[in-house]
Enzyme design. Sequence first.
Site, PDB file in Angstrom:
ATOM      1  N   ASP A  81       0.831  -1.204   0.000  1.00 22.63           N
ATOM      2  CA  ASP A  81       0.000   0.000   0.000  1.00 22.63           C
ATOM      3  C   ASP A  81       0.870   1.262   0.000  1.00 22.63           C
ATOM      4  O   ASP A  81       0.595   2.220  -0.717  1.00 22.63           O
ATOM      5  CB  ASP A  81      -0.908  -0.052   1.233  1.00 22.63           C
ATOM      6  CG  ASP A  81      -1.967   1.018   1.164  1.00 22.63           C
ATOM      7  OD1 ASP A  81      -2.697   1.044   0.161  1.00 22.63           O
ATOM      8  OD2 ASP A  81      -2.025   1.859   2.082  1.00 22.63           O
ATOM      9  N   LYS A 113       1.508   4.317  -2.802  1.00 22.56           N
ATOM     10  CA  LYS A 113       1.355   5.746  -2.503  1.00 22.56           C
ATOM     11  C   LYS A 113       2.578   6.534  -2.943  1.00 22.56           C
ATOM     12  O   LYS A 113       2.452   7.588  -3.560  1.00 22.56           O
ATOM     13  CB  LYS A 113       1.102   5.941  -1.002  1.00 22.56           C
ATOM     14  CG  LYS A 113      -0.287   5.493  -0.595  1.00 22.56           C
ATOM     15  CD  LYS A 113      -0.445   5.538   0.911  1.00 22.56           C
ATOM     16  CE  LYS A 113      -1.843   5.118   1.307  1.00 22.56           C
ATOM     17  NZ  LYS A 113      -1.947   4.815   2.740  1.00 22.56           N
TER      18      LYS A 113
END
Length: 814
Positions: free
Chosen positions: A677, A681
Amino acid sequence: MNVLKFGGTSVTKAENIALVKEIVSNNKADKTIVVVSAFGGVTDSLLKIASLAAIQEQTYKSVLKEIEDRHLDTVKKLISVNSQSNVLSKVKSELNTLETLLDGAFMIGEITPQLSDKIVSYGEILSSYIISAYFEEQQMNAVHLNSRELIKTNDVNGKAVVDFELTNANCKKSIVETVHRVVVIAGFIASSENGKPTTLGRGGSDYTAAILASAIDAEVLEIWTDVSGMYTANPKLVKQAKSIPHLSYEEAMELSHFGAKVLYPPTIQPVLSKGIPIAIKNTFRPDDAGTVITKNKNEKGKTVRGISHVENIALLSLEGPGMVGIPGISKRFFEVLSQSKISVVLITQASSEHSICVGVSSNDVTQAVEVVNAAFEYEIERKKIKPVIAEKDLAIIALVGDNMKSHQGLSGKMFSTLGKNNVNIRVIAQGASERNISAIIKDDDVKKALNSLHEAFFEENTKQLNLFVMGVGNVGSKLIDQIFLQTNYLKNNLKLNIRVIGISNSRTMVFDENGISLKEWETLLIAGQKANRTEFFDTIKQLNYRNSIFVDNTASEAVAATYSSYLKNSISVVTCNKIACSSKYADYKELKRLAQEYNAPFLFETNVGAGLPIIDTLKHLIASGDEILKIQAVLSGSLNFIFNNFNSKTTFHDVVKQAKEEGYTEPDPKIDLSGIDVMRKILILARESGHELEIADIKNEAFLPKESLETTNNEAFFASLKKHEQSFQEIYKKAIDSNSRLKYVAQFENGKASVGLQQISKGHDFYNLEGSDNIVLFYTKRYPNQPMIIKGAGAGADVTASGIFADIIRIGNF
Ligand code: ADP
Ligand code: ASP
Ligand code: MG
C-alpha cells in the site's frame, strides 16, 4: 371580448373540464369565446386508428371502443342524469358516423388525406359539443358555434391555408351578434369554401383561437394549458426551467418555431397585426402569473430569454465543385423542397458556396432526398454535384432573445458550454434577425445540451453535479452521510447542487433521475436491481447528464479497469481506489490524457493520506514552477496505528486485528503490512512529481516473515501473525533499546523510491507521529532545507470520505 383556448392537456377528463368551467365563469369579459381541443391524446388515437384501418388491421376497433367509452363516460360524469340522454344520443350518433368512416377505410384498405382530416376532426367535434352541453346545463348562458362554418380555408388537407377575408366576416357576424355570454367553438377544424372538412395542422387549436381573437378584435387571447407559461426551456426536460413573465411577439415566435410546443407557431401572426396580447396560463394553477406576449420588445435586460429545441431533424447537405459561383443552385434546391411541401427548419451555407445544408423533419427526409437528387440529376451525372447526403437522428437547439444582437460572446459561450459537456455540434446557424443562434446536435444529446445551456445562461451561479457512487462500505456510506448533511450548505454558499443519481454495491444497484433520497438510500439500495458494473456504466452513459461524476469507493481492480470508459464519455472520475494510479505507468498516463481530452477531471486525492491535501498541494507546487527534490513520508495510517499501539504488553496479532476492525486497514490487511500500500502511494507521488516509475522500481524491505507474506486469505494471515509473534517482539525490542520508535517510511529521491520499517530516533519529524497520522515532507527547489510539511490523520473512513467529497467539490468549481 376575450378568447380563451383550452388545450387537450386541460380537457383530458371530467374533473379537469370542471376546472375549465371555473376559469370561464371567473372571466370578467362581457363575452367569452372558449376554443377547445380534443380531449388529451384523442387526436393521436384517431390518427392511429385511421392508419390501422387503412392497412386493414382489425385492432382499430378496440382503440375506437376506448375512444367511445372515454367520451360517453365523460358525459355521464359531467351532465346530470336528467339531461344526459339527449347529449348521449348525439355523442353516440357522432361516434357512429366516425365508425362508419373507419369501416369504409378498412373495407377499401386506403385512406385519403381528405378522409383522414374528416376522421381526425371528431376529436374536436365531440369535445366542443360535450363541453358546451355541460356549460349550458350549468346555466352559463353558453352556445356552441360550428367552426367549420366560421373558419374557411383552401382545400389542402393536413394543414390548410386560411382565407382570412371570408373567415373574418363569418366570425364577426356570428360571434359578435350572438346574445350568449359564452361561445364554445372547436379548435383545429375548419372547412373549405365548398364545405369539405379541413384542419389547421397539429397543435392548431391555438391558431383557431388566434384567428378568432383577431377577427373579433378581442382584448386578450388566453392560452390555457398544463404549464404556467412559456418557460426558459421545456419544463419536462429541464427541471430548473422558469416561466418567462414577458416575451415580445418575435421572441415567442422564434421559441415556438424552434419547438416550444406550448404555442403553435402560426398563432402569433393573426394577433400580432392587431397588437392583441397573448397570455399563457395554467389550468391547474390559475393563480400563477404565466407568460404575457405583447408587441413590446425586450431590448434591455437579459439577452437570452429562452432555449428551445426540435427533435427528429434530418440534415440534407448538397455539395460539390459545380456549386461555386453558379447562380441559381440554392434557388433550385429550395424550390424543389417547397414544391414537395417539405418545410425547411434551418439553413446554412458555407461562404465558399461549396455546400448548402438544410434541416428538415425526419419524416420528410426520404422524399427530400428523392426530389433533390431528381432535380440535380444532370449535375450529379457529370459529377459537378454529389448526390444529396442525409443525416438522421438529429435535433436543433436554439437560444432566443430580442437583445442578443447587441451582445458579443453569446455564441462563444453557447459553443464552449456544449463543447465542455462533450456535445458534438454538426451545424451552426444564426438567424438574420440575430434573435436566435441555433445548432444541430444529436437527438441523444438534447437533454444534456438543454440542461447545460440552461445552467450556463439562466442559473449562472449554480452548477448541478450528478453523482454515481460505487461502493458503500465504510468510506462510501460515510461519504453519502456527509453529502446529505452538506447539501443545503453547498447550494446556498457554493451554488453547487449535488444529486446522487446512482448507487451500487456488489449486490444491488439503484437509480433515481431526480436524486436518490439520501435519508433512506440504504433501504432503497437493498430493494434495487441486481448489481452489474456494465449496466451501471451503460445507464450513466444513456442518462447522458452534464457534470456526471463516477465515484469509486471500492478497492476493486475490476472497477478501476472501467475508468477509461467513463472518461471517454466525459464522465469525471473520483476515486480513493489506488489501483488505477499505481498500475502500469502507461495506463496511469492514458487516464490522465483521457481526462484532458474529454474535459472530465480524474481526481484521486485520497489515494495518498486520505483527506490530507497532499496530491493537490503537489500539483500546485509543480504548476507554479517548483521542482520536487525529495519526498520523505509516513504514508500508512494503518502501519502507524499498528506500531504506535504495539509494545511488549500487547501482541502484534491483536493490534492488527484492532486496526482492521476500526477501519484503519484495507479490507485485506496484508496489503498494508507487506508495504504494498505504501509502495503504491509513493509511486503515485513520484508520478505526480513528473517521474516515470513502475511499482517494480520501488525497493521494499519487508518486515513480515515470508510465511505471512505468502498467505492467501485473512484467516491464514492472522494465524501466521500469531505464530510469528516472537519475531515482531524482537523488532520492537531493538527499537526500544536504541531509544527509537518504529515507523514505516517511504522515500523518493533522485528518481528512486524505497519503503521500509525504520527506527526513528527522538527529534526526528516522524518521532512524535501519533495514532493513524500521516506526514509528508516535500523538499523542493523552493523548500530545500525546511521542507513543506503536511501532517494529520491519514486513515479512517470519515477523513477518506471527506477527501473524496473535496474532490467532488473541486470538480464543481472546475
Ligand atoms: P395543449 O394540449 O394545452 O395545447 P401542448 O402539449 O400542446 O398543450 O403544450 C404544452 C406543453 O408544451 C407543455 O406540457 C410542455 O411539455 C411543452 N413545452 C415545450 N417547450 C416548452 C416551453 N419552452 N415552455 C413551456 N412548455 C413547453
Ligand atoms: N387536437 C389537435 C392536436 O392534437 C389540435 C390541438 O390540440 O391544438 O393536434
Ligand atoms: Mg398545443
